[in-house]
Design an enzyme around this catalytic site. Structure first.
Site, PDB file in Angstrom:
ATOM      1  N   LYS A  99       0.804  -1.225   0.000  1.00  0.00           N
ATOM      2  CA  LYS A  99       0.000   0.000   0.000  1.00  0.00           C
ATOM      3  C   LYS A  99       0.840   1.280   0.000  1.00  0.00           C
ATOM      4  O   LYS A  99       0.322   2.379   0.209  1.00  0.00           O
ATOM      5  CB  LYS A  99      -1.007   0.059   1.185  1.00  0.00           C
ATOM      6  CG  LYS A  99      -1.946  -1.107   1.320  1.00  0.00           C
ATOM      7  CD  LYS A  99      -2.463  -1.636   0.028  1.00  0.00           C
ATOM      8  CE  LYS A  99      -3.385  -0.711  -0.703  1.00  0.00           C
ATOM      9  NZ  LYS A  99      -3.696  -1.266  -2.065  1.00  0.00           N
ATOM     10  N   GLY A 100       2.103   1.114  -0.268  1.00  0.00           N
ATOM     11  CA  GLY A 100       2.967   2.298  -0.340  1.00  0.00           C
ATOM     12  C   GLY A 100       2.893   2.982  -1.701  1.00  0.00           C
ATOM     13  O   GLY A 100       3.337   4.118  -1.874  1.00  0.00           O
ATOM     14  N   GLY A 101       2.360   2.235  -2.688  1.00  0.00           N
ATOM     15  CA  GLY A 101       2.331   2.748  -4.066  1.00  0.00           C
ATOM     16  C   GLY A 101       3.215   1.885  -4.949  1.00  0.00           C
ATOM     17  O   GLY A 101       3.771   2.340  -5.948  1.00  0.00           O
ATOM     18  N   THR A 102       3.328   0.598  -4.572  1.00  0.00           N
ATOM     19  CA  THR A 102       4.237  -0.319  -5.285  1.00  0.00           C
ATOM     20  C   THR A 102       3.810  -0.512  -6.747  1.00  0.00           C
ATOM     21  O   THR A 102       4.653  -0.564  -7.642  1.00  0.00           O
ATOM     22  CB  THR A 102       4.299  -1.682  -4.569  1.00  0.00           C
ATOM     23  OG1 THR A 102       2.971  -2.172  -4.390  1.00  0.00           O
ATOM     24  CG2 THR A 102       4.957  -1.563  -3.201  1.00  0.00           C
ATOM     25  N   ARG A 103       2.506  -0.592  -6.996  1.00  0.00           N
ATOM     26  CA  ARG A 103       2.052  -0.793  -8.378  1.00  0.00           C
ATOM     27  C   ARG A 103       2.332   0.450  -9.219  1.00  0.00           C
ATOM     28  O   ARG A 103       2.836   0.350 -10.332  1.00  0.00           O
ATOM     29  CB  ARG A 103       0.555  -1.146  -8.372  1.00  0.00           C
ATOM     30  CG  ARG A 103      -0.119  -1.225  -9.726  1.00  0.00           C
ATOM     31  CD  ARG A 103       0.506  -2.224 -10.695  1.00  0.00           C
ATOM     32  NE  ARG A 103       0.488  -3.593 -10.220  1.00  0.00           N
ATOM     33  CZ  ARG A 103       1.075  -4.617 -10.853  1.00  0.00           C
ATOM     34  NH1 ARG A 103       1.722  -4.420 -11.990  1.00  0.00           N
ATOM     35  NH2 ARG A 103       1.039  -5.833 -10.353  1.00  0.00           N
ATOM     36  N   TYR A 292      -2.136  10.779 -11.018  1.00  0.00           N
ATOM     37  CA  TYR A 292      -1.401  10.838 -12.282  1.00  0.00           C
ATOM     38  C   TYR A 292      -1.607   9.520 -13.037  1.00  0.00           C
ATOM     39  O   TYR A 292      -1.668   8.456 -12.427  1.00  0.00           O
ATOM     40  CB  TYR A 292       0.103  11.070 -12.035  1.00  0.00           C
ATOM     41  CG  TYR A 292       0.417  12.536 -11.873  1.00  0.00           C
ATOM     42  CD1 TYR A 292       0.756  13.312 -12.979  1.00  0.00           C
ATOM     43  CD2 TYR A 292       0.339  13.147 -10.630  1.00  0.00           C
ATOM     44  CE1 TYR A 292       1.019  14.660 -12.845  1.00  0.00           C
ATOM     45  CE2 TYR A 292       0.598  14.504 -10.479  1.00  0.00           C
ATOM     46  CZ  TYR A 292       0.939  15.252 -11.595  1.00  0.00           C
ATOM     47  OH  TYR A 292       1.185  16.584 -11.466  1.00  0.00           O
ATOM     48  N   LYS A 308      -6.724   0.949  -6.897  1.00  0.00           N
ATOM     49  CA  LYS A 308      -5.671   1.827  -6.378  1.00  0.00           C
ATOM     50  C   LYS A 308      -6.278   3.201  -6.199  1.00  0.00           C
ATOM     51  O   LYS A 308      -6.811   3.779  -7.167  1.00  0.00           O
ATOM     52  CB  LYS A 308      -4.489   1.905  -7.359  1.00  0.00           C
ATOM     53  CG  LYS A 308      -3.893   0.562  -7.709  1.00  0.00           C
ATOM     54  CD  LYS A 308      -3.228  -0.109  -6.528  1.00  0.00           C
ATOM     55  CE  LYS A 308      -2.843  -1.541  -6.849  1.00  0.00           C
ATOM     56  NZ  LYS A 308      -2.332  -2.266  -5.692  1.00  0.00           N
ATOM     57  N   ARG A 310      -8.367   3.943  -3.221  1.00  0.00           N
ATOM     58  CA  ARG A 310      -9.682   3.773  -2.587  1.00  0.00           C
ATOM     59  C   ARG A 310      -9.949   4.927  -1.606  1.00  0.00           C
ATOM     60  O   ARG A 310      -9.007   5.519  -1.077  1.00  0.00           O
ATOM     61  CB  ARG A 310      -9.703   2.467  -1.773  1.00  0.00           C
ATOM     62  CG  ARG A 310      -9.566   1.228  -2.608  1.00  0.00           C
ATOM     63  CD  ARG A 310      -9.716   0.008  -1.692  1.00  0.00           C
ATOM     64  NE  ARG A 310      -9.634  -1.214  -2.453  1.00  0.00           N
ATOM     65  CZ  ARG A 310      -8.535  -1.954  -2.556  1.00  0.00           C
ATOM     66  NH1 ARG A 310      -7.437  -1.584  -1.936  1.00  0.00           N
ATOM     67  NH2 ARG A 310      -8.537  -3.056  -3.275  1.00  0.00           N
TER      68      ARG A 310
HETATM   69  P1  A3P Z   1      -4.845   4.072  -1.560  1.00  0.00           P
HETATM   70  O1  A3P Z   1      -5.717   3.052  -2.194  1.00  0.00           O
HETATM   71  O2  A3P Z   1      -4.801   4.002  -0.102  1.00  0.00           O
HETATM   72  O3  A3P Z   1      -5.122   5.480  -2.034  1.00  0.00           O
HETATM   73  P2  A3P Z   1       0.027  -0.450  -3.721  1.00  0.00           P
HETATM   74  O4  A3P Z   1       0.133  -0.448  -5.198  1.00  0.00           O
HETATM   75  O5  A3P Z   1       1.339  -0.673  -3.043  1.00  0.00           O
HETATM   76  O6  A3P Z   1      -1.068  -1.352  -3.247  1.00  0.00           O
HETATM   77  O7  A3P Z   1      -0.383   1.015  -3.274  1.00  0.00           O
HETATM   78  C1  A3P Z   1      -1.654   1.542  -3.513  1.00  0.00           C
HETATM   79  C2  A3P Z   1      -1.577   3.044  -3.353  1.00  0.00           C
HETATM   80  O8  A3P Z   1      -0.887   3.626  -4.442  1.00  0.00           O
HETATM   81  C3  A3P Z   1      -2.928   3.716  -3.343  1.00  0.00           C
HETATM   82  O9  A3P Z   1      -3.337   3.768  -2.015  1.00  0.00           O
HETATM   83  C4  A3P Z   1      -2.655   5.077  -3.971  1.00  0.00           C
HETATM   84  O10 A3P Z   1      -2.810   6.142  -3.088  1.00  0.00           O
HETATM   85  C5  A3P Z   1      -1.198   5.001  -4.399  1.00  0.00           C
HETATM   86  N1  A3P Z   1      -0.875   5.586  -5.692  1.00  0.00           N
HETATM   87  C6  A3P Z   1       0.260   6.254  -5.962  1.00  0.00           C
HETATM   88  N2  A3P Z   1       0.263   6.721  -7.201  1.00  0.00           N
HETATM   89  C7  A3P Z   1      -0.897   6.332  -7.768  1.00  0.00           C
HETATM   90  C8  A3P Z   1      -1.455   6.523  -9.068  1.00  0.00           C
HETATM   91  N3  A3P Z   1      -0.811   7.207  -9.982  1.00  0.00           N
HETATM   92  N4  A3P Z   1      -2.669   5.990  -9.315  1.00  0.00           N
HETATM   93  C9  A3P Z   1      -3.339   5.311  -8.348  1.00  0.00           C
HETATM   94  N5  A3P Z   1      -2.842   5.095  -7.093  1.00  0.00           N
HETATM   95  C10 A3P Z   1      -1.636   5.607  -6.805  1.00  0.00           C
END
Ligand code: A3P
EC number: 2.8.2.-
Length: 345
Positions: A99-103, A292, A308, A310
């Protein structure tokens, strides 16, 4: 009269024709100039020591579409041989944090012509069953790439799983490790939100975040709750540091990746010794999504999936304050070890 009408019609047709040809020429010129925006620049970075492993970036970008087809499994053995494609073990891994923004980080790095992502989380090092299948199994899970590209995979469970550092070390002791972090309390709530959504999908009920994060007997932070434990970044990092020096890690600011991704990506390019190729052109803000999104070229752009970003549930402010106070000393230690300071409360 008839002659006059015919002349007018001819004139109109001529005008329409010129307009069509003009538009076509403009499009061709635009595609050309967009292409030039990225891979045509002189190569000013290398993977290995200077003089080795030059990256034919333009060729790589040009063949990207082809790679995409191969990734979908449409390549014949002959095509793979002809194009000199290989399945390479990763040179860098995004090890966390969940949930850090790995994807987002993986997808954004994949904009770079010299990077090829493993789309799925492979869970090789954290899953005993997968690990028992051996390194060749892992390699075969990797996408096809050109020898001068680097493969990157992400499995956020790696960061918190006891056995993983030693296993990765055994595969490649000089691998580069990326950790993307967010303000720990926000990350814990994001983690909770993901689990909650899973429960709701199955029509199950679930506890409130406050109930899980705070021990009802002591009224203190519940350190047995996984979402809390995962956010104690320094504890996990210390385990990794038994195997890898700190120079092999790069910490990405996940909060900044949301609001201002380019500078964060440029730091990663530098860490990976990649020539700077990701530009503002590749990232555009989508007001509907509130994030973005990615632009590969004039025709292909995409936003991350709806899972992503939520909406988090409202959490009692006293619980947030308690959690922030709890994480504070761990955060200080994390800044000290990594040399990267965040404005976390
Ligand atoms: P939230 O759902 O809490 O907002 P991971 O990929 O590690 O599961 O992390 C998910 C988080 O990536 C999302 O958390 C979101 O805030 C973040 N994120 C960062 N950049 C993003 C982007 N460009 N589009 C969607 N989510 C993004």
């Amino acid at each position: 009269m008839l002659f006059k009408q015919q002349a007018l019609l001819r004139q109109k047709l001529f005008l329409l024709g010129s307009l069509a040809i003009g538009s076509l020429l403009y499009l061709v010129a635009r595609v050309g100039s967009l292409d030039r925006l990225q891979p045509l620049c002189p190569i000013d970075g290398r993977f290995g020591p200077r003089g080795q492993d030059e990256i034919p970036l333009r060729a790589l970008q040009f063949k990207r579409g082809l790679l995409h087809e191969f990734r979908k499994g449409n390549a014949t053995k002959e095509q793979i041989r002809l194009h000199n494609l290989v399945q390479q073990l990763p040179k860098a891994i995004i090890i966390g944090v969940r949930k850090g923004g790995t994807r987002a980080l993986l997808e954004m790095l994949n904009l770079h012509p010299a990077v090829v992502k493993a789309s799925q989380e492979i869970h090789f090092f954290d899953n005993d069953e997968n690990y028992a299948k051996g390194i060749e199994w892992y390699r075969k899970k990797m996408p096809f790439s050109y020898p001068h590209q680097i493969t990157i995979e992400k499995s956020p469970a790696y960061f918190i799983t006891e056995e993983v550092p030693e296993r990765i070390y055994k595969m490649n002791s000089s691998i580069k490790l990326l950790i993307i972090v967010r303000e720990p309390t926000t990350r814990a709530i994001s983690d909770y939100t993901q689990v909650l959504e899973g429960k709701e999908r199955k029509n199950k009920t679930y506890y409130k975040f406050e109930k899980l994060a705070i021990d009802p007997n002591t009224c203190e932070v519940n350190t047995k709750y996984k979402a809390v434990r995962t956010s104690i970044y320094t504890k996990h990092l210390e385990r990794w540091l038994k195997y890898f020096p700190i120079e092999q890690f790069h910490i990405v600011d996940g909060d900044r990746l949301i609001t201002e991704p380019l500078p964060e990506l440029q730091l990663v390019e530098k860490f990976l010794n990649l020539p700077p190729r990701i530009s503002q052109y590749n990232l555009y803000f989508n007001a509907t999504r509130g994030f973005y999104c990615l632009r590969f070229n004039i025709v292909f752009n995409k936003c991350l999936a709806g899972s992503k970003g939520r909406i988090h549930p409202e959490v009692d402010t006293s619980v947030i304050t308690k959690l922030r106070k709890f994480f504070h000393p761990f955060n200080q230690k994390f800044y000290q070890i990594t040399g990267r300071t965040f404005n976390w409360p």
